[in-house]
Structure formats: C-alpha cells, structure tokens
Write a protein that holds these residues in place. Structure first.
Motif, short mmCIF file in Angstrom:
data_model
loop_
_atom_site.label_atom_id
_atom_site.label_comp_id
_atom_site.label_asym_id
_atom_site.label_seq_id
_atom_site.Cartn_x
_atom_site.Cartn_y
_atom_site.Cartn_z
N GLU A 158 0.84 -1.20 0.00
CA GLU A 158 0.00 0.00 0.00
C GLU A 158 0.87 1.26 0.00
OE1 GLU A 158 -3.35 0.57 -0.02
OE2 GLU A 158 -4.02 -1.51 -0.14
N LYS A 193 -3.64 4.52 9.42
CA LYS A 193 -4.41 5.31 8.45
C LYS A 193 -3.73 6.64 8.14
CE LYS A 193 -8.63 5.46 10.13
NZ LYS A 193 -10.05 5.27 10.52
N ASN A 198 -5.21 2.15 2.78
CA ASN A 198 -6.61 1.84 2.52
C ASN A 198 -7.33 1.37 3.79
OD1 ASN A 198 -9.05 0.83 1.67
ND2 ASN A 198 -8.20 -0.60 0.17
N GLU A 200 -10.21 0.03 4.30
CA GLU A 200 -10.83 -1.29 4.21
C GLU A 200 -9.82 -2.40 4.46
OE1 GLU A 200 -13.14 -2.00 0.69
OE2 GLU A 200 -14.08 -0.02 0.80
#
Length: 269
Positions: A158, A193, A198, A200
């Motif tokens: 990510e 975060k 992400n 989710e």
C-alpha cells in the motif's frame, strides 16, 4: 535457491535473543538459503537487551540518518549491523532511541505489553523498507516472521506500492503461535491510516489483537507458511479461506527440502 535474493524480516533472531520457535527459524531458514548459494539479508529490531559489545554491532552511517514519520512525529532511523559468527551472514538492526533503547523486547518486567508496540511495529516496517531502498537491493522473496513484523506486507503493498525496487518481490509470512493477550494500543488503526493506507484493508485493526494483526499480514502476503505445530482455529480457518499457497507445519529437522520446494514451485513459479 542459488542466486535468489531473500529478505528475512523478523521480530527476533538467534543468537541475538534467546531461542524460541521464531528466533530459531529466523536463523535456520536464512542459513539454509545461504548454504544453497542464495543471497540473503536479515533485519530485526535492535532491542536494548541485545549486548552490542558481545555481538559486535556497529552503526552504518551511510544507512542511518533519515527520519521516519510515525503518527505525524519525526523519528530518527539508526541502522546497525553485525555478522553471525561462522555463518557469513550479516544482520541489519533497526534502531531508534525512543522505541528500542529500553532493556527489554516487547513487554515490561511484569509481562505487560509496551503501550507503544503499535508504533514500534510501524517504525520497524518502514525502517526495513527504507533501508533496503538505500541498499538498492531488490529481493525475489520477502519472508516475514513474528507479529512485530506483521505490518510489513501491508506497508509494502500500500504505502510503497509505487516503489519499483519491489515490483517483482513475493511476500511470504510465517504464522506462529507466539502471540499476546488483549490488544495493542487501540489507536493503532489511526496511526496506520495516517500513512494513507486503505481503510478497508486494515479495518480489523479497530481491535488490534494478535489474530487480527496476523489477518492483515495474511491478506497482503502472496504465500503463507504455518510455523507452529498448533495455531489458533481462527487463524487456521482464515488461512484456508485465503486461497493462497500454504506450506503446512514442518519441524526444524525436516523443513529444509519442504521450504526449498515451496519457494521454487509455489512462490517463484
């Protein structure tokens, strides 16, 4: 495994910490690949209870000196190295005075988890990746051991998803039963975060338990190894539902051929 590049990222490694299932396998697996002609790098935290003089750790100035942002705070990254005697294996240590100077690993003298273990896990994951970038060393496989290293897969896929050095790297996570009770800091999800990961992908970290931390690692790994003879039913079921290549538990005496075949046929194929 000749000429294959494997990066080992572990919360603990023999001989720097006492022998456990994780610390032992984090030494035996790299040694096997090293003997087969593979190229390896090992990363672990530089806990304050590691004897730097006895193990001859020294700082690598060219790799140290950058700051990692953890929950909007600049935290200096210090890199130290040492060699495992007789094995010609170099180990890199991720260090920071705030997170790793205390004379303990993950818990205090009463066995209570340190309240900043969540930030230490974030710092460790980012510190490893930033250092490998500085080394300009592109691994074929990244093998993750221990829950303190469990954020590395999600950060790599990510936060560092646009980093070309890791485009071809496959992530393998070993799942052990060395866990912890209760949860890490409940604010952990917000700190992750903060790095624009992400939501989710990490919503299970609303409850940052051992099982949920390992679920995030499973979600972002390409293949899994069961590192303990018995793991929780919850994680066992989650592994099976992942539909990813899984190597069942192998003891220290029998893992060699199984690991080699698994890496060659399931991970790198």
């Amino acid at each position: 495994m000749k000429d294959k590049r494997i990066l080992y990222v572990s919360s603990e490694v023999v001989p720097y910490l006492p022998e456990t299932e994780i610390s032992s396998m984090s030494f035996e697996a790299p040694r096997l690949v090293n003997q087969q002609g593979g190229q390896i790098r090992i990363f672990m935290p530089r806990y304050g209870n590691i004897n730097e003089r006895r193990h001859q750790l020294h700082e690598v100035i060219r790799l140290s000196g950058i700051n990692l942002v953890i929950n909007d705070l600049d935290m200096p990254l210090i890199i130290k190295v040492a060699s495992i005697p007789k094995e010609r294996i170099q180990v890199y240590f991720i260090d920071n005075d705030e997170y790793f100077k205390r004379k303990a690993t993950l818990t205090d003298e009463d066995g209570k988890l340190f309240s900043d273990n969540d930030e230490r896990a974030i710092f460790f994951a980012k510190g490893v990746i930033e250092t490998v970038k500085k080394l300009n060393w592109s691994p074929d496989i990244i093998h993750v051991h221990g829950w303190l290293a469990a954020l590395l897969p999600v950060y790599l896929k990510e936060y560092y998803k646009d980093e070309p050095l890791f485009n071809e790297s496959k992530i393998v996570t070993s799942i052990y039963n060395q866990s912890f009770n209760n949860t890490l800091n409940k604010d952990m999800i917000n700190k992750v975060k903060f790095d624009n990961i992400n939501e989710e992908a990490i919503n299970v970290l609303e409850e940052p338990s051992f099982n949920n931390l390992m679920k995030v690692a499973i979600d972002y790994s390409d293949a899994l190894i069961i590192g303990s003879e018995n793991i929780t039913d919850e994680l066992n079921d989650y592994l099976k539902a992942s539909n990813k290549p899984i190597l069942e538990y192998k003891s220290k005496d029998e893992f060699g051929e199984a690991y080699t075949n698994f890496f060659n046929t399931e991970v790198l194929s």
